[in-house]
Design an enzyme around this catalytic site. Sequence first.
Site, short mmCIF file in Angstrom:
data_model
loop_
_atom_site.label_atom_id
_atom_site.label_comp_id
_atom_site.label_asym_id
_atom_site.label_seq_id
_atom_site.Cartn_x
_atom_site.Cartn_y
_atom_site.Cartn_z
N LEU A 30 0.82 -1.22 0.00
CA LEU A 30 0.00 0.00 0.00
C LEU A 30 0.85 1.26 0.00
CD1 LEU A 30 -2.78 -1.02 2.58
CD2 LEU A 30 -2.88 -1.16 0.09
N CYS A 31 1.98 1.21 -0.69
CA CYS A 31 2.86 2.39 -0.77
C CYS A 31 3.32 2.64 -2.20
CB CYS A 31 4.05 2.25 0.17
SG CYS A 31 4.93 0.68 0.06
N GLY A 32 2.40 2.42 -3.15
CA GLY A 32 2.70 2.73 -4.54
C GLY A 32 3.83 1.89 -5.10
#
Length: 286
Positions: free
Chosen positions: A88-90
């Site tokens: 969930l951090c690109g």
Amino acid sequence: MATPREIKKRISSVKNTRKITRTMEMVATAKSKKLSDRVNASHPFSNKIKELVGALASLASVVKSPYLRKPNTVRSAALLVITANRGLCGGYNSKTIRLARTRIQELKDQGVNVRLFVVGKKGISYFQFAKEKIEKTYTHIDDKSGYKEAEEFADFFLDLFAREEVDTVEIISTVYHSSANQEPEVTKVLPFEAQGEANVGSNVLYEPSPADILESLLPLVVKTAFLKAILEANCSEQIAKRVAMKSATDAASEMIKLLTRGYNRIRQAKITQEISEIVAGADSLN
């Protein structure tokens, strides 16, 4: 076509998701601010250490230290790849892994034996899936990590280098340049390369001696390099997570608008149909 009840349920689901992403965005914002302050606070110390070592650079050929060994041929290289434990951090993890794969292939093409050390569950799972041999894994590095963890890494890799088990040590991690710019880079830690001209003048008094000072500073320079890599990687992860959650929140808001518009259209069409049926029934009675 979906019924009004189904669309309403979908809107409620997206709203709940938006609450989660917005909360995660706020948490990542707070953590990134705290970590960026730690990164900026560490710069004066690391810069001063480099300045002192640069001032004593001419003594590198005099000091007898295993950390100053300069191998003529690189036969074995230790790579420390720093990734995150969570997603969930690109593209934070994928960019670092892509750079690590490129560097590993470059070293293998040169006939160098690569010893891989991976930080973070994302990097570990990828290299295990890719059938890449991992010598040691670390999953305890998080946003609270600091000098203690950096000292553990430094002591371990300094020992490998001093015993001539590896000829070079490199860190592959995301480097923090600013709050708007973080890029994965390869940082060479060992062998030590002093930069700058010597500045050991007669007007400066060194105690106990310049050579002793240089020898004691070398491990500290390496520890500072690992500390810098850990802090910047953690800060970059939180910034990437903040950006990713901001995009997810905006996408959820846009989806809610579209679903609400569709719900209103279906509801209006249903009301229009009911009115038409009532009018038709009244006409038939007359």
